[in-house]
Write an enzyme that holds these catalytic residues in place. Structure first.
Site, mmCIF file in Angstrom:
data_model
loop_
_atom_site.group_PDB
_atom_site.id
_atom_site.type_symbol
_atom_site.label_atom_id
_atom_site.label_comp_id
_atom_site.label_asym_id
_atom_site.label_seq_id
_atom_site.Cartn_x
_atom_site.Cartn_y
_atom_site.Cartn_z
ATOM 1 C CB CYS A 100 -0.901 -0.017 1.231
ATOM 2 S SG CYS A 100 -1.969 1.433 1.291
ATOM 3 C CB CYS A 113 -1.746 -0.546 4.651
ATOM 4 S SG CYS A 113 -3.304 -0.905 3.841
ATOM 5 C CD GLU A 137 -0.623 0.386 -3.767
ATOM 6 O OE1 GLU A 137 0.490 -0.023 -3.451
ATOM 7 O OE2 GLU A 137 -1.247 1.239 -3.125
ATOM 8 C CB THR A 160 -12.566 1.340 0.849
ATOM 9 O OG1 THR A 160 -11.623 0.691 0.007
ATOM 10 C CG2 THR A 160 -13.145 0.333 1.826
ATOM 11 C CG ASP A 172 -9.943 -8.778 -1.925
ATOM 12 O OD1 ASP A 172 -8.874 -8.812 -2.573
ATOM 13 O OD2 ASP A 172 -9.998 -8.993 -0.712
ATOM 14 N NE ARG A 174 -6.615 -8.262 -0.776
ATOM 15 C CZ ARG A 174 -6.822 -7.875 0.472
ATOM 16 N NH1 ARG A 174 -5.810 -7.423 1.191
ATOM 17 N NH2 ARG A 174 -8.008 -7.963 1.017
HETATM 18 ZN ZN LIG Z 1 -3.723 0.768 2.544
#
Ligand SMILES: [Zn+2]
Length: 241
Positions: A100, A113, A137, A160, A172, A174
């Site tokens: 981040c 983060c 990121e 967010t 998300d 990831r």
């Molecule tokens: Zn962050």
């Protein structure tokens, strides 16, 4: 590459290759150079250790290891390992931390983060274990999309989750596919995961990793903006503390 020859040509109309008077090989074209698996029988791991050093840190000397994807050279994972001796019968402490830049480099207050990373490094240095730092990121959407989402959040007062959705981006993206290879390389079979995110626990268990314990990561919110972000993670992203 097995059973295949890769040639580069700038000619658009080449469809076969003459290798003898009566032997012509048909050519298959690719718009992009395909990524072929290396010899899977020799090593099925995608990520392997490329470099390692002792790293003096404010939490004492630790070991820094760099793992790299065998085909995607930009896909590198940093692993910070404590030199603390741990009981071999105990699960190894692991923190999976996603990069981040805004928080870690510029001390942004939009998320926690940096505080999570510092707390994890401190905890791991004291108790033994690993911080696995992944270049994902903005929950995997990349820094360009993340900054666009920030602009939407600030302009429209969104959190967010909705900041991403307005741009048509997933909540998300990831993945944690490197973790099994890293644990195998380090001879680790059982882990205790430092996280508030049950999706990380599930992602590791799906890979067959024995997650024996979850340790919550609790850090102090340093501003109202940060507290709002942490609240959104709890209310909308299933984080538990
Ligand atoms: Zn962050």
């Amino acid at each position: 590459v097995r059973g295949c020859l890769v040639l580069f040509t700038e000619c658009e109309d080449v469809t076969e290759l003459k290798v003898a008077d009566d032997v012509r090989l048909p050519l298959q074209k690719f718009r992009h150079l395909p990524i072929f698996d290396l010899d899977i029988r020799a090593d099925s791991r995608l990520y392997s250790l490329q470099a390692q050093c002792a790293l003096p840190t404010d939490q004492g000397t630790m070991s820094l290891l760099v793992f790299q994807h065998r085909s995607l050279s930009h896909d590198q994972v940093l692993v910070l390992q404590s030199l603390t001796i741990v009981d071999p019968g105990e699960p190894v402490l692991i923190r999976l931390h996603d990069a981040c830049f805004t928080s870690e480099l510029f001390y942004s207050e939009k998320c926690d983060c940096r505080q999570q990373l510092e707390a994890a490094q401190k905890y791991v240095a004291a108790h033994g274990g690993l911080v696995i730092y992944l270049q994902q990121e903005g929950r995997g959407i990349g820094v360009v999309n993340k900054v666009k989402a920030y602009a939407c959040q600030i302009r429209d007062g969104l959190d967010t989750v909705d900041g991403n959705r307005v741009l048509g981006l997933p909540d998300d993206l990831r993945t944690y596919r490197c973790v099994q290879d890293i644990l195998t390389a380090l001879g680790i079979t059982r882990v205790a995961l430092i996280t508030n995110n049950m999706r990380k626990v599930e992602a590791l268990r799906k890979q067959g990793i024995d997650v024996a314990q979850r340790i919550p990561s609790v850090v102090e919110a340093e501003s109202g903006t940060m507290a709002a972000y942490v609240r959104t993670k709890a209310q909308r992203m299933g984080h538990v503390f």
